[in-house]
Scaffold this motif. Structure first.
Motif, PDB file in Angstrom:
ATOM      1  N   LEU A   1       0.739  -1.177   0.054  1.00  0.00           N
ATOM      2  CA  LEU A   1       0.125  -0.073  -0.030  1.00  0.00           C
ATOM      3  C   LEU A   1       0.709   1.178   0.115  1.00  0.00           C
ATOM      4  CD1 LEU A   1      -2.768  -0.932   2.476  1.00  0.00           C
ATOM      5  CD2 LEU A   1      -2.970  -1.181   0.027  1.00  0.00           C
ATOM      6  N   ASN A   2       2.085   1.121   0.407  1.00  0.00           N
ATOM      7  CA  ASN A   2       2.901   2.377   0.412  1.00  0.00           C
ATOM      8  C   ASN A   2       3.189   2.796  -0.940  1.00  0.00           C
ATOM      9  OD1 ASN A   2       4.704   4.081   2.273  1.00  0.00           O
ATOM     10  ND2 ASN A   2       6.209   3.178   1.004  1.00  0.00           N
ATOM     11  N   THR A   3       3.036   2.028  -2.096  1.00  0.00           N
ATOM     12  CA  THR A   3       3.349   2.186  -3.229  1.00  0.00           C
ATOM     13  C   THR A   3       2.273   2.174  -4.376  1.00  0.00           C
ATOM     14  OG1 THR A   3       4.379   0.160  -3.751  1.00  0.00           O
ATOM     15  CG2 THR A   3       6.047   1.917  -2.983  1.00  0.00           C
ATOM     16  N   THR A   4       0.923   2.307  -3.710  1.00  0.00           N
ATOM     17  CA  THR A   4      -0.066   2.325  -4.343  1.00  0.00           C
ATOM     18  C   THR A   4      -0.566   3.404  -4.552  1.00  0.00           C
ATOM     19  OG1 THR A   4      -0.625   0.219  -3.555  1.00  0.00           O
ATOM     20  CG2 THR A   4      -2.355   1.193  -4.404  1.00  0.00           C
ATOM     21  N   SER A   5      -0.634   3.961  -5.786  1.00  0.00           N
ATOM     22  CA  SER A   5      -0.965   5.287  -6.065  1.00  0.00           C
ATOM     23  C   SER A   5      -2.295   5.695  -5.901  1.00  0.00           C
ATOM     24  CB  SER A   5      -0.911   5.690  -7.732  1.00  0.00           C
ATOM     25  OG  SER A   5      -1.341   7.008  -8.116  1.00  0.00           O
ATOM     26  N   GLY A   6      -2.475   6.784  -5.088  1.00  0.00           N
ATOM     27  CA  GLY A   6      -3.899   6.994  -4.603  1.00  0.00           C
ATOM     28  C   GLY A   6      -4.508   6.656  -3.360  1.00  0.00           C
ATOM     29  N   ASP A   7      -3.595   5.601  -2.816  1.00  0.00           N
ATOM     30  CA  ASP A   7      -4.082   5.229  -1.372  1.00  0.00           C
ATOM     31  C   ASP A   7      -3.542   5.692  -0.456  1.00  0.00           C
ATOM     32  OD1 ASP A   7      -5.063   2.153  -0.293  1.00  0.00           O
ATOM     33  OD2 ASP A   7      -3.557   3.125   1.088  1.00  0.00           O
ATOM     34  N   MET A   8      -4.340   6.060   0.909  1.00  0.00           N
ATOM     35  CA  MET A   8      -3.888   6.934   1.644  1.00  0.00           C
ATOM     36  C   MET A   8      -2.669   6.607   2.555  1.00  0.00           C
ATOM     37  SD  MET A   8      -6.185   6.426   4.849  1.00  0.00           S
ATOM     38  CE  MET A   8      -7.918   6.545   4.399  1.00  0.00           C
ATOM     39  N   PHE A   9      -2.302   5.401   2.328  1.00  0.00           N
ATOM     40  CA  PHE A   9      -0.946   5.132   2.851  1.00  0.00           C
ATOM     41  C   PHE A   9       0.341   5.038   2.243  1.00  0.00           C
ATOM     42  CE2 PHE A   9      -3.226   1.291   5.895  1.00  0.00           C
ATOM     43  CZ  PHE A   9      -3.457   2.366   6.578  1.00  0.00           C
ATOM     44  N   ALA A  10      -0.091   5.410   1.035  1.00  0.00           N
ATOM     45  CA  ALA A  10       1.042   5.690  -0.152  1.00  0.00           C
ATOM     46  C   ALA A  10       2.074   6.744   0.410  1.00  0.00           C
ATOM     47  CB  ALA A  10       0.600   6.153  -1.417  1.00  0.00           C
ATOM     48  N   GLY A  11       3.283   6.329   0.782  1.00  0.00           N
ATOM     49  CA  GLY A  11       4.296   6.958   1.258  1.00  0.00           C
ATOM     50  C   GLY A  11       4.404   7.171   2.686  1.00  0.00           C
ATOM     51  N   ARG A  12       3.559   6.800   3.301  1.00  0.00           N
ATOM     52  CA  ARG A  12       3.236   6.929   4.797  1.00  0.00           C
ATOM     53  C   ARG A  12       3.735   5.837   5.737  1.00  0.00           C
ATOM     54  NH1 ARG A  12      -0.215  11.203   5.040  1.00  0.00           N
ATOM     55  NH2 ARG A  12       0.764  11.617   7.014  1.00  0.00           N
ATOM     56  N   LEU A  13       4.126   4.719   5.078  1.00  0.00           N
ATOM     57  CA  LEU A  13       4.659   3.376   5.647  1.00  0.00           C
ATOM     58  C   LEU A  13       6.050   3.399   5.659  1.00  0.00           C
ATOM     59  CD1 LEU A  13       2.030   0.782   4.514  1.00  0.00           C
ATOM     60  CD2 LEU A  13       1.768   2.291   6.567  1.00  0.00           C
ATOM     61  N   ASN A  14       6.680   3.301   6.817  1.00  0.00           N
ATOM     62  CA  ASN A  14       8.276   3.166   6.853  1.00  0.00           C
ATOM     63  C   ASN A  14       8.644   1.937   6.598  1.00  0.00           C
ATOM     64  OD1 ASN A  14      10.961   3.512   7.250  1.00  0.00           O
ATOM     65  ND2 ASN A  14      10.753   4.772   9.260  1.00  0.00           N
ATOM     66  N   THR A  15       8.886   1.529   5.337  1.00  0.00           N
ATOM     67  CA  THR A  15       9.086   0.115   4.854  1.00  0.00           C
ATOM     68  C   THR A  15      10.502  -0.230   4.960  1.00  0.00           C
ATOM     69  OG1 THR A  15       9.168   1.013   2.512  1.00  0.00           O
ATOM     70  CG2 THR A  15       7.081   0.069   3.271  1.00  0.00           C
ATOM     71  N   GLY A  16      11.413   0.932   5.302  1.00  0.00           N
ATOM     72  CA  GLY A  16      12.943   0.732   5.195  1.00  0.00           C
ATOM     73  C   GLY A  16      13.507   0.254   6.683  1.00  0.00           C
ATOM     74  N   VAL A  17      12.566   0.126   7.540  1.00  0.00           N
ATOM     75  CA  VAL A  17      13.395  -0.372   8.995  1.00  0.00           C
ATOM     76  C   VAL A  17      12.840  -1.736   9.208  1.00  0.00           C
ATOM     77  CG1 VAL A  17      13.231   1.992   9.732  1.00  0.00           C
ATOM     78  CG2 VAL A  17      11.190   0.468  10.175  1.00  0.00           C
ATOM     79  N   GLY A  18      12.348  -2.325   8.510  1.00  0.00           N
ATOM     80  CA  GLY A  18      11.801  -3.785   8.947  1.00  0.00           C
ATOM     81  C   GLY A  18      10.229  -3.565   9.374  1.00  0.00           C
ATOM     82  N   VAL A  19       9.789  -4.778   9.862  1.00  0.00           N
ATOM     83  CA  VAL A  19       8.372  -4.730  10.401  1.00  0.00           C
ATOM     84  C   VAL A  19       8.291  -5.629  11.777  1.00  0.00           C
ATOM     85  CG1 VAL A  19       7.267  -4.806   8.220  1.00  0.00           C
ATOM     86  CG2 VAL A  19       7.712  -6.809   9.431  1.00  0.00           C
ATOM     87  N   GLY A  20       7.439  -5.125  12.496  1.00  0.00           N
ATOM     88  CA  GLY A  20       7.181  -6.156  13.714  1.00  0.00           C
ATOM     89  C   GLY A  20       6.162  -6.933  13.767  1.00  0.00           C
ATOM     90  N   ALA A  21       6.224  -8.102  14.561  1.00  0.00           N
ATOM     91  CA  ALA A  21       5.132  -8.957  14.645  1.00  0.00           C
ATOM     92  C   ALA A  21       4.776  -9.556  16.091  1.00  0.00           C
ATOM     93  CB  ALA A  21       5.512 -10.327  13.826  1.00  0.00           C
TER      94      ALA A  21
END
Length: 430
Positions: free
Chosen positions: A143-163
């Motif tokens: 969703l971070n790279t989905t054009s027009g999605d509210m999450f586009a550019g708003r997720l920090n995809t460069g630090v890894g994720v938590g679970a």
């Protein structure tokens, strides 16, 4: 398919106890950790992995007054936010763990919470749920790279994720570190899990275990085994005498310890919030909890200790096979220790002679010896900086000072209630 290594979780009422609790980019810079809580938004997604339907609710930070109910499809707050996935337990769904999910969002995380189809121990042991989580993580990050999605550019995809997750969800989380690894996971909190297999070398995650000591559904001993197998950084928060999940329920005496500890665990790793790291010991500590942490992957210093009692160096005799004693006039391999910073003034000593940690045996009742492979309360000391430039070490196990008794002629023991020459050491670097 990886074979099931250990199977403990039962079906039926016992298995449901404690439930009903209300594509990576190149590594990037972490955003500053938020200083104020957020209100909460929610979006629904009907994803799938093959024939498996993966209804997922994504909870996320929004502007507004914190503390209310999630607002559907509200605009995401200003900022760039890390992702922490949450897995429910047996009989649960995306909304089952509202307290934990909302706390994460309020602290500045985007939290996808899938509802697993046909959730059961079998679906966990065969890896379906861990693979489901990996699919949900991929869909969320996309969703971070989905054009027009509210999450586009708003997720920090460069630090890894938590679970994170509880019960079957905790096992699902541990599966991401072991039998069905997801290298994108860099911070994990399996709550009330059992050991799902050998650690994968492809996953480099900070892992915090949370477990009740008297858990009748997921045995405490299995989680302890899982903890012992994983490399540092890692920690274990034990709820003394507790069951399968009461400590996750608001109002429980150790609920705050659970919430504060897992929130700061994720803030440390995903926001690089060192203040959160240094709060961990205080977060986790109460009369009803026991805290162990091995954060040895953090930078440590090579030091030697020279006793003020006799001006001689502390030695890990026989490469750690005998008690520590201040009886050497020069520094060699047996007199060098890694001083491991655990945060908040707490330290551990790892003997370079054998790579093992110095332990205050029997809660300080026996001489110190370098014979432990992990850091727990008996291997944790509070560093005290004395006015004369020396340091003292106060054992967490009994709150007493390490002493070189009899003018340094006898082995070191943590049994002094005040600081004198025998409890004072010069810290020599290198």
């Amino acid at each position: 398919m990886p074979m099931r290594r250990r199977s403990f979780l039962g079906l039926g009422a016992a298995g449901a106890a404690g439930l009903g609790l209300s594509l990576l980019n190149a590594p990037g810079a972490r955003a500053a950790a938020p200083t104020q809580p957020f209100a909460i938004g929610v979006r629904d997604f009907n994803w799938s992995r093959g024939s498996r339907q993966l209804f997922t609710r994504i909870f996320y930070p929004i502007s507004g007054t914190p503390g209310g109910e999630p607002v559907r499809n509200a605009p995401i707050a200003g900022g760039v936010f890390p992702v922490v996935e949450w897995s429910h337990g047996l009989g649960g769904n995306s909304d089952s763990y509202a307290s934990q999910v909302r706390a994460l969002v309020s602290a500045g995380f985007v939290v996808p919470a899938p509802s697993f189809p046909n959730s059961s121990p079998q679906e966990t042991y065969n890896g379906n749920q861990s693979r489901d989580v990996s699919e949900v993580i991929s869909r969320t990050l996309a969703l971070n790279t989905t054009s027009g999605d509210m999450f586009a550019g708003r997720l920090n995809t460069g630090v890894g994720v938590g679970a994170a997750g509880h019960s079957l969800g905790g096992m699902t989380t541990h599966g991401l570190l072991t039998a069905w690894p997801d290298p994108r996971v860099v911070a994990a909190v399996p709550v009330a899990c059992v050991d799902m297999g050998n650690p994968s070398s492809s996953v480099k995650a900070n892992v915090l275990f949370i477990h009740g000591e008297n858990d009748g559904t997921c045995p405490y001993s299995s989680a302890r085994q899982a903890y012992s197998e994983l490399p540092a950084p890692k920690a274990f928060l034990t709820h003394v005498g507790a069951d399968h999940g009461s400590y996750l329920v608001p109002g429980n005496p150790t609920y705050n310890q659970t919430q504060n500890t897992f929130l700061d665990w994720f803030r440390w790793r995903l926001y690089d919030d060192t203040a959160a790291r240094d709060r961990l010991t205080a977060d986790a500590t109460s009369g009803g909890t026991r805290w162990e942490a091995d954060l040895a992957a953090r930078p440590s210093s090579v030091i030697s200790l020279r006793s003020r009692a006799n001006n001689q160096y502390v030695c890990a005799e026989n490469a750690g096979g005998s008690p520590l004693i201040a009886n050497r006039t020069a520094i060699g391999p047996w007199e060098r220790f890694d001083l491991v910073d655990l945060g908040g003034g707490a330290v551990a000593l790892r003997a370079q002679a054998n790579g093992q940690y110095v332990c205050a045996e029997n809660a300080g009742g026996s001489p110190l010896i370098a014979n432990r492979t992990a850091i727990g309360p008996w291997e944790t000391f509070q560093r005290v900086n004395n006015a004369d430039g020396s340091i003292s070490l106060r054992a967490q196990a009994n709150n007493q000072y390490v002493s070189a008794p009899n003018g340094g002629a006898n082995p070191l023991v943590a049994n002094a209630t005040s600081i004198g020459p025998s409890e004072s050491f010069d810290l020599i670097s290198g």
